[in-house]
Motif scaffolding. Structure first.
Motif, PDB file in Angstrom:
ATOM      1  N   HIS A   1      -9.590 -34.680 -62.568  1.00 53.59           N
ATOM      2  CA  HIS A   1      -9.926 -33.335 -62.307  1.00 53.59           C
ATOM      3  C   HIS A   1      -8.166 -32.777 -62.052  1.00 53.59           C
ATOM      4  O   HIS A   1      -8.155 -31.448 -62.599  1.00 53.59           O
ATOM      5  N   VAL A   2      -7.099 -32.832 -61.873  1.00 55.56           N
ATOM      6  CA  VAL A   2      -5.897 -32.730 -62.653  1.00 55.56           C
ATOM      7  C   VAL A   2      -5.616 -32.612 -64.020  1.00 55.56           C
ATOM      8  O   VAL A   2      -5.447 -31.694 -63.751  1.00 55.56           O
ATOM      9  N   THR A   3      -5.841 -33.394 -64.466  1.00 55.54           N
ATOM     10  CA  THR A   3      -5.601 -33.225 -66.424  1.00 55.54           C
ATOM     11  C   THR A   3      -7.184 -31.860 -66.959  1.00 55.54           C
ATOM     12  O   THR A   3      -6.421 -30.984 -67.091  1.00 55.54           O
ATOM     13  N   VAL A   4      -8.508 -32.340 -66.236  1.00 52.44           N
ATOM     14  CA  VAL A   4      -9.096 -31.059 -67.007  1.00 52.44           C
ATOM     15  C   VAL A   4      -8.958 -29.790 -65.800  1.00 52.44           C
ATOM     16  O   VAL A   4      -8.359 -28.751 -66.589  1.00 52.44           O
ATOM     17  N   ASN A   5      -7.711 -29.953 -64.537  1.00 52.30           N
ATOM     18  CA  ASN A   5      -7.626 -28.205 -64.130  1.00 52.30           C
ATOM     19  C   ASN A   5      -6.720 -28.114 -65.219  1.00 52.30           C
ATOM     20  O   ASN A   5      -6.622 -26.368 -65.331  1.00 52.30           O
ATOM     21  N   ARG A   6      -4.988 -28.276 -65.160  1.00 54.10           N
ATOM     22  CA  ARG A   6      -4.769 -27.864 -65.472  1.00 54.10           C
ATOM     23  C   ARG A   6      -4.646 -27.854 -67.637  1.00 54.10           C
ATOM     24  O   ARG A   6      -4.086 -26.650 -67.373  1.00 54.10           O
ATOM     25  N   ASP A   7      -4.899 -28.462 -67.994  1.00 58.38           N
ATOM     26  CA  ASP A   7      -5.371 -28.156 -69.524  1.00 58.38           C
ATOM     27  C   ASP A   7      -6.780 -26.644 -69.705  1.00 58.38           C
ATOM     28  O   ASP A   7      -6.669 -25.593 -69.962  1.00 58.38           O
TER      29      ASP A   7
ATOM     30  N   TRP B   1      -4.088 -32.766 -50.478  1.00 57.40           N
ATOM     31  CA  TRP B   1      -3.243 -32.215 -50.341  1.00 57.40           C
ATOM     32  C   TRP B   1      -2.824 -31.213 -49.203  1.00 57.40           C
ATOM     33  O   TRP B   1      -1.988 -31.375 -48.749  1.00 57.40           O
ATOM     34  N   LEU B   2      -3.585 -31.553 -48.292  1.00 56.13           N
ATOM     35  CA  LEU B   2      -4.080 -30.997 -47.114  1.00 56.13           C
ATOM     36  C   LEU B   2      -3.146 -31.656 -46.400  1.00 56.13           C
ATOM     37  O   LEU B   2      -2.302 -31.827 -44.873  1.00 56.13           O
ATOM     38  N   ARG B   3      -3.106 -33.712 -46.720  1.00 58.38           N
ATOM     39  CA  ARG B   3      -2.050 -34.933 -46.118  1.00 58.38           C
ATOM     40  C   ARG B   3      -0.987 -34.610 -46.941  1.00 58.38           C
ATOM     41  O   ARG B   3       0.142 -34.690 -45.977  1.00 58.38           O
TER      42      ARG B   3
ATOM     43  N   ALA C   1      10.333 -22.965 -47.644  1.00 51.73           N
ATOM     44  CA  ALA C   1       9.298 -22.492 -47.652  1.00 51.73           C
ATOM     45  C   ALA C   1       8.412 -22.813 -49.325  1.00 51.73           C
ATOM     46  O   ALA C   1       9.013 -23.069 -50.339  1.00 51.73           O
ATOM     47  N   ILE C   2       7.559 -23.385 -49.233  1.00 55.80           N
ATOM     48  CA  ILE C   2       7.192 -24.000 -50.520  1.00 55.80           C
ATOM     49  C   ILE C   2       5.557 -23.837 -50.873  1.00 55.80           C
ATOM     50  O   ILE C   2       4.902 -23.210 -50.302  1.00 55.80           O
ATOM     51  N   GLU C   3       5.411 -23.454 -51.688  1.00 53.98           N
ATOM     52  CA  GLU C   3       4.033 -22.380 -52.612  1.00 53.98           C
ATOM     53  C   GLU C   3       2.793 -23.916 -52.815  1.00 53.98           C
ATOM     54  O   GLU C   3       4.030 -24.291 -54.071  1.00 53.98           O
ATOM     55  N   LEU C   4       2.101 -24.329 -52.976  1.00 55.35           N
ATOM     56  CA  LEU C   4       1.461 -25.126 -53.213  1.00 55.35           C
ATOM     57  C   LEU C   4       0.517 -25.011 -54.764  1.00 55.35           C
ATOM     58  O   LEU C   4      -0.730 -24.428 -53.481  1.00 55.35           O
ATOM     59  N   GLY C   5       0.829 -24.619 -55.383  1.00 52.94           N
ATOM     60  CA  GLY C   5      -0.530 -24.851 -57.003  1.00 52.94           C
ATOM     61  C   GLY C   5       0.102 -22.808 -57.019  1.00 52.94           C
ATOM     62  O   GLY C   5      -0.431 -22.211 -56.677  1.00 52.94           O
ATOM     63  N   CYS C   6       1.474 -22.833 -57.925  1.00 51.84           N
ATOM     64  CA  CYS C   6       1.890 -21.290 -57.513  1.00 51.84           C
ATOM     65  C   CYS C   6       1.086 -20.732 -58.642  1.00 51.84           C
ATOM     66  O   CYS C   6       1.605 -19.169 -58.651  1.00 51.84           O
TER      67      CYS C   6
ATOM     68  N   ILE D   1       8.750 -26.119 -59.904  1.00 49.08           N
ATOM     69  CA  ILE D   1       8.317 -27.552 -60.241  1.00 49.08           C
ATOM     70  C   ILE D   1       7.026 -27.860 -61.263  1.00 49.08           C
ATOM     71  O   ILE D   1       5.932 -26.981 -60.227  1.00 49.08           O
ATOM     72  N   GLU D   2       7.452 -28.745 -62.168  1.00 49.60           N
ATOM     73  CA  GLU D   2       5.817 -28.620 -63.215  1.00 49.60           C
ATOM     74  C   GLU D   2       5.075 -30.217 -61.371  1.00 49.60           C
ATOM     75  O   GLU D   2       5.808 -31.062 -61.842  1.00 49.60           O
ATOM     76  N   GLY D   3       4.049 -30.254 -61.621  1.00 48.24           N
ATOM     77  CA  GLY D   3       3.331 -30.911 -60.742  1.00 48.24           C
ATOM     78  C   GLY D   3       2.701 -31.069 -59.810  1.00 48.24           C
ATOM     79  O   GLY D   3       1.956 -29.842 -60.359  1.00 48.24           O
ATOM     80  N   ASN D   4       1.887 -32.305 -59.425  1.00 51.09           N
ATOM     81  CA  ASN D   4       0.596 -31.988 -58.851  1.00 51.09           C
ATOM     82  C   ASN D   4       0.590 -31.965 -57.035  1.00 51.09           C
ATOM     83  O   ASN D   4       1.425 -32.023 -56.500  1.00 51.09           O
ATOM     84  N   ALA D   5       0.017 -30.602 -56.862  1.00 52.20           N
ATOM     85  CA  ALA D   5       0.483 -30.642 -55.086  1.00 52.20           C
ATOM     86  C   ALA D   5       0.073 -31.392 -54.392  1.00 52.20           C
ATOM     87  O   ALA D   5      -0.019 -31.658 -52.957  1.00 52.20           O
TER      88      ALA D   5
END
Length: 256
Positions: free
Chosen positions: A5-11, A137-139, A57-62, A105-109
């Motif tokens: 899902h990470v690669t799919v959603n990034r694309d 992601w919640l953990r 503060a952090i935004e996860l998936g900005c 940051i480019e990365g996986n939340a």
């Protein structure tokens, strides 16, 4: 669901990045935050602390970074992470144009690589809230928060998923999928407006997951379309969303 899902959603989000530039520019320039498909007011939802001076503060998936911008304007030291380099390119350009100091940051939340207990507040408007498996992601959000820290997230209400036809047509008043055992949906191969792999849970499973991780639920909102709405947004018709909740907001706390 065993696809990457990470690669799919990034694309998906890279390919769709140009279509979000104008909306990103509008929301970066907005005088006050607004939320979700029909712009629910911050006064009602209170997604953000009024004063964030001195807070990390952090935004996860900005995405294009407008939520990060709203936090920076309230005085926070903001970090924002997203899996899509093209979405981040828009976010960085708008930050420079508005003079906002935000660490992008480019990365996986789900696996940020950031230190334990580095943040007082975390948020996701859609972003990780729907595009990452909730248990992962919640953990990660729990790990990133300091004791006493807060997490707020907004995403699709479960009713949207179970009333969306299998071909991806706008949701209607028929149950098309089982509620029991809900995990989300793979939207990559639907006939109408294919997108990525999204995640959701039943209300009971959300509560059970929060308890398993250790979060305390401090608040919850269900969001409907306003009375004036007549259009379809995010594949949700306004007449449907006046009767059924289109989005949900969870407000969580990590005990001190």
């Amino acid at each position: 669901m065993d696809r990457d899902h990470v690669t799919v959603n990034r694309d998906v989000w890279d390919a769709d990045a140009d279509n979000w530039v104008a909306e990103g520019e509008r929301l970066w320039s907005a005088e006050a935050p607004s939320w979700g498909n029909w712009g629910e007011s911050e006064d009602r939802l209170q997604m953000l602390p009024a004063d964030m001076r001195g807070k990390d503060a952090i935004e996860l998936g900005c995405g294009t970074g407008y939520v990060a911008a709203w936090m920076a304007r309230r005085g926070a030291r903001v970090t924002a992470i997203d899996v899509s380099p093209r979405q981040l390119a828009t976010a960085r350009r708008l930050a420079a144009a508005h003079g906002a100091e935000i660490t992008f940051i480019e990365g996986n939340a789900e696996v940020t690589g950031l230190p334990d207990g580095a943040f007082d507040f975390a948020i996701s408007e859609y972003g990780a809230a729907i595009w990452c498996p909730p248990g992962d992601w919640l953990r990660e959000a729990w790990r990133l928060l300091r004791p006493g820290g807060r997490l707020v997230f907004l995403g699709n209400h479960p009713f949207v998923l179970i009333t969306t036809p299998e071909n991806g047509a706008p949701c209607d008043r028929t149950l098309h999928r089982p509620y029991r055992g809900m995990w989300g949906a793979d939207w990559t191969t639907v006939e109408i407006e294919p997108s990525g792999i999204a995640f959701n849970l039943t209300h009971a499973d959300w509560w059970a997951l929060f308890a398993e991780i250790g979060f305390r639920v401090a608040g919850y909102h269900e969001i409907y379309a306003p009375d004036w709405a007549e259009d379809t947004r995010g594949s949700v018709p306004a007449d449907w969303a006046r009767d059924f909740p289109v989005e949900q907001v969870w407000k969580l706390e990590k005990p001190g």
